[in-house]
Design a protein around this motif. Sequence first.
Motif, mmCIF file in Angstrom:
data_model
loop_
_atom_site.group_PDB
_atom_site.id
_atom_site.type_symbol
_atom_site.label_atom_id
_atom_site.label_comp_id
_atom_site.label_asym_id
_atom_site.label_seq_id
_atom_site.Cartn_x
_atom_site.Cartn_y
_atom_site.Cartn_z
ATOM 1 N N GLN A 1 -48.660 -104.336 40.693
ATOM 2 C CA GLN A 1 -47.986 -105.584 40.336
ATOM 3 C C GLN A 1 -48.676 -106.790 40.973
ATOM 4 O OE1 GLN A 1 -43.920 -104.686 41.452
ATOM 5 N NE2 GLN A 1 -43.528 -103.598 39.512
ATOM 6 N N ALA A 2 -49.183 -106.612 42.179
ATOM 7 C CA ALA A 2 -49.917 -107.702 42.824
ATOM 8 C C ALA A 2 -51.209 -108.020 42.085
ATOM 9 C CB ALA A 2 -50.224 -107.330 44.274
ATOM 10 N N ALA A 3 -51.749 -107.018 41.375
ATOM 11 C CA ALA A 3 -52.986 -107.208 40.612
ATOM 12 C C ALA A 3 -52.708 -107.647 39.176
ATOM 13 C CB ALA A 3 -53.794 -105.910 40.606
ATOM 14 N N GLY A 4 -51.456 -107.954 38.880
ATOM 15 C CA GLY A 4 -51.106 -108.434 37.547
ATOM 16 C C GLY A 4 -50.826 -107.345 36.544
ATOM 17 N N LEU A 5 -50.616 -106.118 37.023
ATOM 18 C CA LEU A 5 -50.303 -104.998 36.139
ATOM 19 C C LEU A 5 -48.809 -104.695 36.221
ATOM 20 C CD1 LEU A 5 -53.319 -102.725 37.158
ATOM 21 C CD2 LEU A 5 -53.161 -104.244 35.171
ATOM 22 N N PRO A 6 -48.204 -104.106 35.173
ATOM 23 C CA PRO A 6 -46.745 -103.913 35.157
ATOM 24 C C PRO A 6 -46.222 -103.022 36.276
ATOM 25 C CG PRO A 6 -47.673 -103.636 32.956
ATOM 26 C CD PRO A 6 -48.824 -103.701 33.900
ATOM 27 N N GLY A 7 -46.940 -101.923 36.558
ATOM 28 C CA GLY A 7 -46.482 -101.016 37.604
ATOM 29 C C GLY A 7 -45.265 -100.210 37.218
ATOM 30 N N THR A 8 -45.066 -99.986 35.911
ATOM 31 C CA THR A 8 -43.930 -99.196 35.432
ATOM 32 C C THR A 8 -44.432 -98.055 34.553
ATOM 33 O OG1 THR A 8 -43.594 -100.463 33.386
ATOM 34 C CG2 THR A 8 -42.514 -101.275 35.392
ATOM 35 N N MET A 9 -43.700 -96.939 34.573
ATOM 36 C CA MET A 9 -44.081 -95.812 33.730
ATOM 37 C C MET A 9 -43.938 -96.158 32.246
ATOM 38 S SD MET A 9 -45.452 -93.328 35.225
ATOM 39 C CE MET A 9 -45.462 -92.311 33.735
ATOM 40 N N GLN A 10 -42.966 -96.993 31.917
ATOM 41 C CA GLN A 10 -42.782 -97.374 30.520
ATOM 42 C C GLN A 10 -44.046 -98.027 29.971
ATOM 43 O OE1 GLN A 10 -39.501 -100.044 29.844
ATOM 44 N NE2 GLN A 10 -39.696 -99.975 27.615
ATOM 45 N N ALA A 11 -44.653 -98.908 30.756
ATOM 46 C CA ALA A 11 -45.880 -99.573 30.313
ATOM 47 C C ALA A 11 -47.056 -98.612 30.333
ATOM 48 C CB ALA A 11 -46.168 -100.774 31.215
ATOM 49 N N ILE A 12 -47.140 -97.774 31.369
ATOM 50 C CA ILE A 12 -48.270 -96.856 31.496
ATOM 51 C C ILE A 12 -48.296 -95.845 30.352
ATOM 52 C CG2 ILE A 12 -49.231 -95.008 32.946
ATOM 53 C CD1 ILE A 12 -48.189 -96.655 35.378
ATOM 54 N N GLN A 13 -47.116 -95.425 29.902
ATOM 55 C CA GLN A 13 -47.058 -94.435 28.816
ATOM 56 C C GLN A 13 -47.621 -94.967 27.502
ATOM 57 O OE1 GLN A 13 -42.881 -93.502 29.078
ATOM 58 N NE2 GLN A 13 -43.203 -91.834 30.545
ATOM 59 N N THR A 14 -47.675 -96.290 27.341
ATOM 60 C CA THR A 14 -48.223 -96.865 26.103
ATOM 61 C C THR A 14 -49.748 -96.731 26.037
ATOM 62 O OG1 THR A 14 -48.504 -99.091 27.050
ATOM 63 C CG2 THR A 14 -46.364 -98.565 26.083
ATOM 64 N N VAL A 15 -50.381 -96.381 27.171
ATOM 65 C CA VAL A 15 -51.843 -96.256 27.229
ATOM 66 C C VAL A 15 -52.315 -94.970 26.567
ATOM 67 C CG1 VAL A 15 -53.806 -96.091 28.827
ATOM 68 C CG2 VAL A 15 -51.934 -97.676 29.308
ATOM 69 N N LYS A 16 -51.473 -93.972 26.461
ATOM 70 C CA LYS A 16 -51.864 -92.659 25.938
ATOM 71 C C LYS A 16 -52.468 -92.767 24.541
ATOM 72 C CE LYS A 16 -50.176 -88.018 24.890
ATOM 73 N NZ LYS A 16 -48.999 -87.115 24.834
ATOM 74 N N ARG A 17 -53.588 -92.062 24.337
ATOM 75 C CA ARG A 17 -54.271 -92.074 23.054
ATOM 76 C C ARG A 17 -53.819 -90.933 22.154
ATOM 77 N NH1 ARG A 17 -55.591 -96.189 25.489
ATOM 78 N NH2 ARG A 17 -57.613 -97.239 25.281
ATOM 79 N N ASP A 18 -53.905 -91.169 20.863
ATOM 80 C CA ASP A 18 -53.618 -90.163 19.841
ATOM 81 C C ASP A 18 -54.937 -89.489 19.485
ATOM 82 O OD1 ASP A 18 -53.036 -88.680 17.610
ATOM 83 O OD2 ASP A 18 -52.267 -90.363 16.420
#
Length: 580
Positions: A335-352
């Motif tokens: 979060q200090a680096a400007g990233l969400p820091g939440t699993m909800q946001a991180i899960q959107t990174v997953k590729r198909d």
Amino acid sequence: MTLDQLNQASAADFVALLDGTYEHSPWIAERAAAARPFKSLAALKVALARVVREASVDEQLGLIRAHPELAGKAAVAGELTAESTNEQQKAGLTACTPEEFAKLQKLNADYNARFGFPFILAVRGPRGTGFTRAEIIATFERRLRAHPDLERAECLRQIHRIAEIRLNDKFGVKPELGEQLWDWAAALAAHSDTEDFLTCTYATPAHTAVAEQLMAWMRECGFDEVSRDAVGNVVGLYKGTGDKTLLTGSHYDTVRRAGRFDGRLGIFVPMLVVRELHRQGKRLPFGLEVVGFSEEEGQRYPADFLGSSALIGSFQPAWLDQTDAAGITLRDAMQAAGLPGTMQAIQTVKRDASRYLGFVEAHIEQGPVLDSLDLPLGIVTSINGSRRYTGEIIGLASHAGTTPMGQRRDAAAGVAELILFTEQRAAAVPDVVGTVGMLEVPSGSINVIPGRCRFSLDLRATTDDARDALDADVRAKLDEICERRGLSYTLQPTLAANAAPSDATWQSRWEAAVAQLGLPIHRLPSGAGHDAMKIHELLPQAMLFVRGGNGGISHNPLESVTVDDAELSIRAFERLLDTL
């Protein structure tokens, strides 16, 4: 000069055309002539180096001794060849201060006394623009401490680099893409957590600055979409005409006291390929997605592969609560680096996986194999599986003078025996390695038998079966040692990573690309871990290795690649795309 001239020349003319490439050593060209026709300048360079590698030790020493000392008597007397005169002048060795000249004379004398041949350094360096006199003197001092056999091999490699630069001049070749890659690496290295050495760990200001610079360069290269995702991966997409996408990239974080090319080379290579495609107005029948993975090294937090784990959907929620040495949680650092820091946001990174053709990665070798074979590129067959442990053997601290040798419970001696067994057991099987990299006797004293000894274990192999067999044997030996010596132990697993064999189809595509450059195919395993081993869980993958300089050293400020090898890796990537 052209390759056609060389390929069609008589043997005598071939030697004459290459005169001056290797100092006072026409025998190298004489023997290489039989390998014609050469498909490329790179193929000629490899053939000349092979002649030297296959020569006798006396011939190799003769080649080394044919070279002049740096700022030595021959230079002062004006007796150097035109090529050597030009190189020493460009390095400023003809303009030494009296103090520098005296220093070089002393180093020359000490070096000759130790090794019996002159110090050889390609003074124009891996970039081709030259070392400073201070850098030359520092390299001289460092190599003066080397083992004679290793130093002889390094001198020969430096001679090949000198020959490479001279051939580039003869052919009018300038590796401009390789130079751009090298310059990008130098520019990124300015962003560091510390002033003295390159260190770029996850979610620090330096880490964020690197990400921002990569995004700026991607936009300049012509990527259609550039972004930074929820874990800090830098993502650039160059759209194709079809529905599928090829995934590529590597990491931009570093170890502490790092080199400039580990990870980052694998981002720069496809970036330059995209830049060339964009300049030509060319689109591929598939998209090219380049990912600068934000974390691979595990330097700040216990979990590693944070960037690629998010892509395959294996980022663990518990990781967010891990703390660094300062007690800062991963969540807070993100979060200090400007990233969400939440699993909800991180899960959107997953590729198909259905949207992708596969994953390829270019990477500096991080080892000595290609360098020792005088080969610029190699094909990775598998990324080693590994198991890591931290452990402690517990004995009894007692007086070093009064305790008889047969009545001691020496914890350090037990670990020493385990180290030797691990070394011997790993060496008995091809492509298996075992390392004890950390060793500590807590509160040790010179006159006290060690009562405790902490250690680490790093066990790796190209297959899971070979890794597991090594693991079982080492742990059984640990049991046996402690039972026999009256010791006890603890052993804590810290990492278990499965081997990642290269996909046969993608590996063959890398091989075809390298062959099209006129280079020999050399296959080798990767002993180091890479983002590709995580992406392997989602997509077929294969890797290209690029030769590292200075004996292949990596995770070290001496890590280096030449602009010529960097250029070849970019051209190989282009040809890989052509095979699709």
